[in-house]
Write an enzyme that holds these catalytic residues in place. Sequence first.
Site, short mmCIF file in Angstrom:
data_model
loop_
_atom_site.label_atom_id
_atom_site.label_comp_id
_atom_site.label_asym_id
_atom_site.label_seq_id
_atom_site.Cartn_x
_atom_site.Cartn_y
_atom_site.Cartn_z
N ALA A 29 -0.61 -8.18 5.46
CA ALA A 29 0.04 -8.83 4.33
C ALA A 29 1.54 -8.62 4.44
CB ALA A 29 -0.47 -8.25 3.01
N ALA A 71 5.76 -5.45 6.95
CA ALA A 71 4.39 -5.49 6.40
C ALA A 71 4.34 -4.71 5.10
CB ALA A 71 3.39 -4.90 7.39
N ASP A 72 3.53 -5.21 4.18
CA ASP A 72 3.24 -4.49 2.95
C ASP A 72 1.88 -3.81 3.00
OD1 ASP A 72 5.29 -5.28 0.48
OD2 ASP A 72 5.30 -6.67 2.16
N ARG A 73 1.02 -4.29 3.90
CA ARG A 73 -0.28 -3.66 4.09
C ARG A 73 -0.89 -4.18 5.38
NH1 ARG A 73 -4.10 -1.45 -0.16
NH2 ARG A 73 -2.52 -2.15 -1.67
N VAL A 111 0.82 -1.21 0.00
CA VAL A 111 0.00 0.00 0.00
C VAL A 111 0.86 1.26 0.00
CG1 VAL A 111 -0.22 0.23 2.51
CG2 VAL A 111 -2.07 1.03 1.03
#
EC number: 5.3.1.23
Length: 373
Positions: free
Chosen positions: A272, A262-264, A112
């Site tokens: 995620a 974390a990516d989102r 995100v």
Amino acid sequence: MTDPANTLRSLIFDVDSATNKATLSVLDQLRLPDETMYTKIVNVQDAWDAIRSMRIRGAPLIAVVAVLGLAVDLSSNELTIGELDLISGIDEVKAFVTTKMEYLKTSRPTAVNLFNAMDELKSFIDDDAIKTREEVVSAIVQHAYLMLERDVSDNKAIGSHGADDLLSRHVHPEGVCVVTICNTGSLATAGWGTALGVARELQRRGKLRSIAALETRPYNQGSRLTAYEIMQEQMPNPILLCDSMAASYLKSKGADVCVVGADRVCANGDTANKIGTFQLSIIAKEMGVEFFVASPFTTLDVELESGDMIEIEERPDGEMLESSGAPKGMKCWNPAFDVTPAKYISGIITEKGVLKPSADGTFDVKGFVSMHS
């Protein structure tokens, strides 16, 4: 301890003060640890390719490189400058730039940070006070430089908040034993790192007892990149683990905490991150080991209610098969990420502070974002 500012640079960005022209080179992480090579980024397509091919990776760094790549394209790329010369109105200039931003968003869908960075930049240039093409370009270059500086300072704050929280409970005189996955250090950010930045801050305080890194198949970001950073920083008692060894390691060797990136992060705390994180969280829960997510505030996505709504990027078969020794013609499933349910997460560390679950075990990410926005 080696100063990370002098050893690991994921990118080199510079702006000529006289001309306001920007230059950017990124470290090709696919060549590490055997070769250190920087690749020039001269336009948006170069930035897109570097992100898509995973020559650069890590949610914070993806966002930074996208913005810096746009700044270089608009300020220094003669082809783009020539295209801008043919545009007269300011609305058309802003539309031209917006098209490039939207293209950059297509490079990788799960993180995100990339989307937030592009949306923030669009809001910035849409200001009515920006009335000329030169002002648009100058604003983007300045914003890119400030974003680069902000990423490093935010990462150091993440490390500080994380270390403070962990040391409030873990009082072993030699410090904390940490397990991590993927790469979340200087190579995944503009500098210092997120989850690995927490370990780096513990080390700075003399309170890192050991660190274990999962190799993180199939791209081996743990063995190629995190192990490289750990060795560069001379972290104490380092150990590299196959992903399938996590349960045995936590049971037989013990650890105080797993810290992951974390990516989102969704409104309910579902997170995620790199494939393999979900199973590590289950193992940690079973073994009574704390499991923390460390990520920038911009990773919190309150528009998505749960992890079921996250688009998970799937990578080509070849990326897995070429490194696995599988027979020719074998098919595989190769998701780049998985989603860890919030119930397995002990806390979410950001530069604004540490978000903990409420008494019923749920996370109020929306409330946290509202409080700190």
